[in-house]
Design a protein around this motif. Structure first.
Motif, PDB file in Angstrom:
ATOM      1  N   THR A  24       0.792  -1.233   0.000  1.00  0.00           N
ATOM      2  CA  THR A  24       0.000   0.000   0.000  1.00  0.00           C
ATOM      3  C   THR A  24       0.821   1.279   0.000  1.00  0.00           C
ATOM      4  O   THR A  24       0.281   2.346  -0.270  1.00  0.00           O
ATOM      5  N   ARG A  27       0.120   4.874   2.500  1.00  0.00           N
ATOM      6  CA  ARG A  27      -0.439   6.196   2.211  1.00  0.00           C
ATOM      7  C   ARG A  27      -1.696   6.464   3.042  1.00  0.00           C
ATOM      8  O   ARG A  27      -2.533   5.581   3.198  1.00  0.00           O
ATOM      9  N   PRO A  28      -1.833   7.706   3.502  1.00  0.00           N
ATOM     10  CA  PRO A  28      -3.060   8.072   4.214  1.00  0.00           C
ATOM     11  C   PRO A  28      -4.194   8.304   3.225  1.00  0.00           C
ATOM     12  O   PRO A  28      -3.973   8.379   2.013  1.00  0.00           O
ATOM     13  N   PRO A  29      -5.422   8.452   3.733  1.00  0.00           N
ATOM     14  CA  PRO A  29      -6.555   8.779   2.856  1.00  0.00           C
ATOM     15  C   PRO A  29      -6.321  10.110   2.133  1.00  0.00           C
ATOM     16  O   PRO A  29      -5.479  10.914   2.549  1.00  0.00           O
ATOM     17  N   TRP A  61      -7.108   6.321   8.982  1.00  0.00           N
ATOM     18  CA  TRP A  61      -5.760   5.852   8.650  1.00  0.00           C
ATOM     19  C   TRP A  61      -5.150   5.061   9.802  1.00  0.00           C
ATOM     20  O   TRP A  61      -4.604   3.982   9.615  1.00  0.00           O
ATOM     21  N   GLN A  64      -6.698   1.681  10.095  1.00  0.00           N
ATOM     22  CA  GLN A  64      -6.234   0.738   9.067  1.00  0.00           C
ATOM     23  C   GLN A  64      -5.001  -0.040   9.517  1.00  0.00           C
ATOM     24  O   GLN A  64      -4.748  -1.138   9.049  1.00  0.00           O
ATOM     25  N   TRP A  65      -4.222   0.560  10.422  1.00  0.00           N
ATOM     26  CA  TRP A  65      -2.978  -0.046  10.889  1.00  0.00           C
ATOM     27  C   TRP A  65      -3.052  -0.465  12.352  1.00  0.00           C
ATOM     28  O   TRP A  65      -2.091  -1.004  12.909  1.00  0.00           O
TER      29      TRP A  65
END
Length: 94
Positions: A24, A27-29, A61, A64-65
């Motif tokens: 990925t 990357r942030p939104p 973001w 997501q992690w």
């Protein structure tokens, strides 16, 4: 507004973190601008400076992690922004 984003992971999360980052780019939104990111050598940790007008993008973001890292986030000010706040504080405290 700018934010300082710090993360830390444990050794068992290293391989999944590498795979996700390589897939990925981390990357942030779109509504979060990545101003800079630094990774600690020999640790599963780092720091990023981001800017957004919508903190929900920052929250998305981090989520997501969130299965791989623990995060701390804090609003950030430049020297100039802090100087303005300190000047205003000094003026009202006299």
């Amino acid at each position: 507004m700018k934010f300082i984003v710090q993360w830390k992971g444990l050794p068992p999360t290293q391989q999944p973190a590498i795979e996700r980052f390589m897939a990925t780019g981390g990357r942030p939104p779109e509504n979060v601008q990545l101003l800079g990111r630094w990774h600690a050598i020999g640790e599963l940790s780092g720091v990023a400076i981001v800017e957004t007008t919508d903190a929900s993008g920052l929250a998305a973001w981090v989520l997501q992690w969130g299965d791989l890292f623990s995060f701390t986030t804090a609003p950030a000010l430049t020297d100039e922004e802090l100087g303005g706040a300190l000047s205003a504080h000094r003026a009202t405290s006299k």
